[in-house]
Design a protein around this motif. Sequence first.
Motif: not given
Length: 196
Positions: A16-27
């Motif tokens: 989730t930290a990597a997705l946040e760094r990349l600006g990729i939305k997730y749930g």
Amino acid sequence: MIGIIRYGAGNIFSLTAALERLGIKYGMVNSDADFEQFDRYIIPGVGHAGAAMNKLEHSGMVKKIKALQKPTLGICVGMQLLTSYSEEGDANLLNIFPIKTLRFADSAEYKVPHTGWNQVEQEMDNPLFKNIPTGSHFYFVHSYFIEFNKAYTLASTTYSTKFSASIWKDNFYAVQFHPEKSGKYGEQLLTNFSNI
């Protein structure tokens, strides 16, 4: 948006930290009812494949996962779960890929687990590896590997034996390495998946 399938067998903080760094939305996908909110999925996983499969069965999401038509990415044990069988726990798995997960043979030269950076050689063209040169290094931590089968192998790695570092079939993709811990090329792979 990416739905991370939560079934109790994965430390997802680094993902989730990597997705946040990349600006990729997730749930989070915690039950069958959550799947409809997302347009793609990640199945994470660390530890023991047999125990992970047991947790996945108890989550009640097995039937839904097997029926998915949207892009789905398995990471590490999440990749192994997509195969038919693992020697770890003598476990039958999801059988989306008709290949097996086997244990590395321990030797003086090749210690188990296989831990650290290793080269990944692409075996076929696929959007998952867009803008990633063949021979790039990714970070691995695993004692079990996916047997090499040319029909499904997107990329291979050698550690005592040649094995599948990444596999693909229809809408299912998977990687044995940890893209979220693999620097710029790992981040590129996650970005690529978000655009498939």
